[in-house]
Motif scaffolding. Structure first.
Motif, PDB file in Angstrom:
ATOM      1  N   SER A 226       0.861  -1.181   0.000  1.00  0.00           N
ATOM      2  CA  SER A 226       0.000   0.000   0.000  1.00  0.00           C
ATOM      3  C   SER A 226       0.901   1.236   0.000  1.00  0.00           C
ATOM      4  O   SER A 226       1.668   1.458   0.946  1.00  0.00           O
ATOM      5  N   ARG A 255      -5.528   6.183  -0.644  1.00  0.00           N
ATOM      6  CA  ARG A 255      -5.423   5.119   0.348  1.00  0.00           C
ATOM      7  C   ARG A 255      -5.557   3.729  -0.270  1.00  0.00           C
ATOM      8  O   ARG A 255      -5.001   2.768   0.236  1.00  0.00           O
ATOM      9  N   GLU A 256      -6.296   3.630  -1.358  1.00  0.00           N
ATOM     10  CA  GLU A 256      -6.563   2.314  -1.923  1.00  0.00           C
ATOM     11  C   GLU A 256      -5.510   1.896  -2.973  1.00  0.00           C
ATOM     12  O   GLU A 256      -5.616   0.812  -3.548  1.00  0.00           O
ATOM     13  N   THR A 258      -2.531   0.240  -4.414  1.00  0.00           N
ATOM     14  CA  THR A 258      -1.653  -0.870  -4.031  1.00  0.00           C
ATOM     15  C   THR A 258      -0.937  -1.394  -5.278  1.00  0.00           C
ATOM     16  O   THR A 258      -1.540  -1.527  -6.340  1.00  0.00           O
TER      17      THR A 258
END
Length: 381
Positions: A226, A255-256, A258
Motif C-alpha cells: 500500500s 489510500r486504496e 496498491t
C-alpha cells in the motif's frame, strides 16, 4: 540457317563461354590480392573472348565465311577496347570509394567523428558510408558517456575517501582523548563515536547496495504494498529530523492504491528522495510526498520541495553516482540516510529500474519535483 544449325552454333558458343569463364575464375582466384581495376578488366576481357571464341568456332564449322569472321572480330575487338576502358573507369571509381571508406574506418578507430554527405559511385557504398557515419556518432556518444561515467567514478572514490576519512579522524581523536584521560565527558565522546560509526555504516551499506544494482544481483521480494501506508511510515520515520530543521513534511495519497513491489527497497527509494529534499530545503519550507494512480493505470510517487531547484545543466547528472548539488562537507549536510556520499539518488534510480519503472526530476516554482513511475505489476515479476 536451320534450327539444327542454330542449335549447333549455340552449343559452340556456350561451350566456348564456359571454358573462358572457368579460365577467368582461375585467373581471378590467383588475382585475389590484385587491384579491383584489374579484376574488372579480366571480367570485361572474358566477355569479349567468349564472343570472339564463339565466332571462330562458328567459322571453323563453316557457319561463318572468313570475310564475315574478319568483320565480326573487328567489331568484337573495338567493343572489347571500349569495355576495358569502361571497366577501368568504373574500377578506379570503386577503388577511390573503397579507399575513402577505409580512411573513414581508420578515423573511427582514432575517435574522430565522421561527417556524412560524401558522394559515392553507387548506392551500396553510399549506404555503407552513411552507416559508418552513424556508427561514428554512436561511438562518440558512447565515449562521451563512458568518460562521464569514469569521471563520476573518480569523483565518487574521492568523495568516499574524504567522507570516510573525516569521521575516522574524529573517532581517532576522541579515542586518543579517552585513552589519555583527557575527555571531560566520556559519555558524550562515546555517543559521538557511535554516531560517526553509524554514519560510516550507512555509507558502506549504500556502496554495497549500489554494487548489487550495477552487478545485476539485486533481487526483489515482491508483495502487495500500500503506497499510502509506505509513505506514512517514511514520513513518521523522517518527521523528527525534518522538524529539527523547521521543515514541514506532509504525506498524502490515495489510500486504496496498491502495487506489487519490494516494500523494503521501495521504502528506501521514498526515504532517499525525502532525505535529499530535507537536506537541501531551507528552514520553514514544506515538503510534500504523495502517491496517485496515473492515467495509464500505473502508480506515481511524487516528492515536491521548495529547495530552490536544480541548475538546468545539472538535471541530467542528478542520478549519477557521486553527484552532489553542493560541495559542502560540513557534518550537518553530510549526515543522511544515504550516507552523504552522493549515492542516494543513484540507488533510487537503480531500485526503480529494477521494478520496471522510471524516475524523473524537474524544476517547479521555488523547488524541484521527483516523480517515480511504477507499474502495478513489474515486468520482472
Amino acid at each position: 540457317m536451320s534450327l539444327a544449325d542454330l542449335a549447333v552454333v549455340s552449343a559452340m558458343a556456350l561451350g566456348c563461354a564456359v571454358v573462358v569463364g572457368l579460365v577467368s575464375l582461375v585467373v581471378l582466384r590467383f588475382m585475389s590480392r590484385a587491384s579491383l581495376v584489374l579484376q574488372l578488366c579480366v571480367i570485361a576481357l572474358a566477355a569479349v573472348l567468349s564472343i570472339a571464341g564463339g565466332m571462330w568456332l562458328a567459322a571453323t564449322a563453316m557457319f561463318v565465311t572468313p570475310g564475315d569472321l574478319t568483320v565480326l572480330l573487328s567489331v568484337a575487338v573495338i567493343a572489347g577496347v571500349v569495355s576495358l576502358a569502361l571497366a577501368a573507369v568504373l574500377g578506379r571509381a570503386l577503388v577511390r570509394n573503397s579507399r575513402q571508406l577505409i580512411a573513414d574506418a581508420r578515423r573511427i578507430g582514432t575517435a574522430e567523428e565522421l561527417e556524412g554527405g560524401a558522394r559515392h559511385s553507387n548506392n551500396e557504398f553510399a549506404a555503407l558510408a552513411d552507416e559508418l557515419s552513424a556508427t561514428s556518432r554512436r561511438l562518440a556518444e558512447s565515449r562521451s558517456r563512458e568518460e562521464r561515467v569514469e569521471n563520476s567514478r573518480r569523483e565518487l572514490v574521492a568523495w568516499i575517501s574524504h567522507d570516510l576519512r573525516t569521521p575516522l579522524a574524529g573517532i581517532r581523536a576522541m579515542a586518543e582523548s579517552l585513552e589519555d584521560g583527557m575527555a571531560s565527558e566520556p559519555a558524550r565522546y562515546y555517543a559521538q563515536m557511535r554516531t560517526q560509526v553509524d554514519r560510516m555504516s550507512g555509507m558502506v551499506d549504500d556502496l554495497n547496495e549500489l554494487s548489487r544494482i550495477h552487478s545485476g544481483s539485486l533481487r526483489l521480494s515482491l508483495q502487495s504494498v500500500s503506497l499510502y501506508d509506505l509513505i506514512s511510515d517514511v514520513v513518521a520515520e523522517l518527521g523528527p529530523f525534518a522538524q529539527s530543521r523547521s521543515i514541514g513534511l506532509v504525506g498524502d495519497g490515495a489510500r486504496e492504491l496498491t502495487i506489487l513491489a519490494d516494500p523494503r527497497e521501495l521504502s528506501r527509494v521514498v526515504g532517499n528522495l525525502v532525505m535529499n529534499s530535507i537536506q537541501h530545503s531551507p528552514a520553514g519550507s514544506p515538503i510534500t510526498v504523495s502517491a496517485r494512480e496515473t492515467d495509464d493505470g500505473n502508480a506515481m510517487i511524487s516528492v515536491i520541495d521548495a529547495a530552490g531547484g536544480i541548475p538546468e545543466k545539472d538535471l541530467g547528472r542528478v542520478f549519477e553516482a557521486g553527484w552532489r548539488a553542493s560541495n559542502s562537507r560540513t557534518p550537518e549536510t553530510a549526515t543522511s540516510r544515504s550516507g552523504g556520499a552522493g549515492l542516494g539518488l543513484a540507488i533510487v534510480q537503480g531500485i526503480v529500474h529494477a521494478h520496471s519503472g522510471r524516475v524523473v526530476v524537474q524544476n517547479v516554482p521555488g523547488g524541484c519535483r521527483f516523480d517515480v513511475f511504477l507499474p502495478k505489476i513489474p515486468v520482472t515479476a
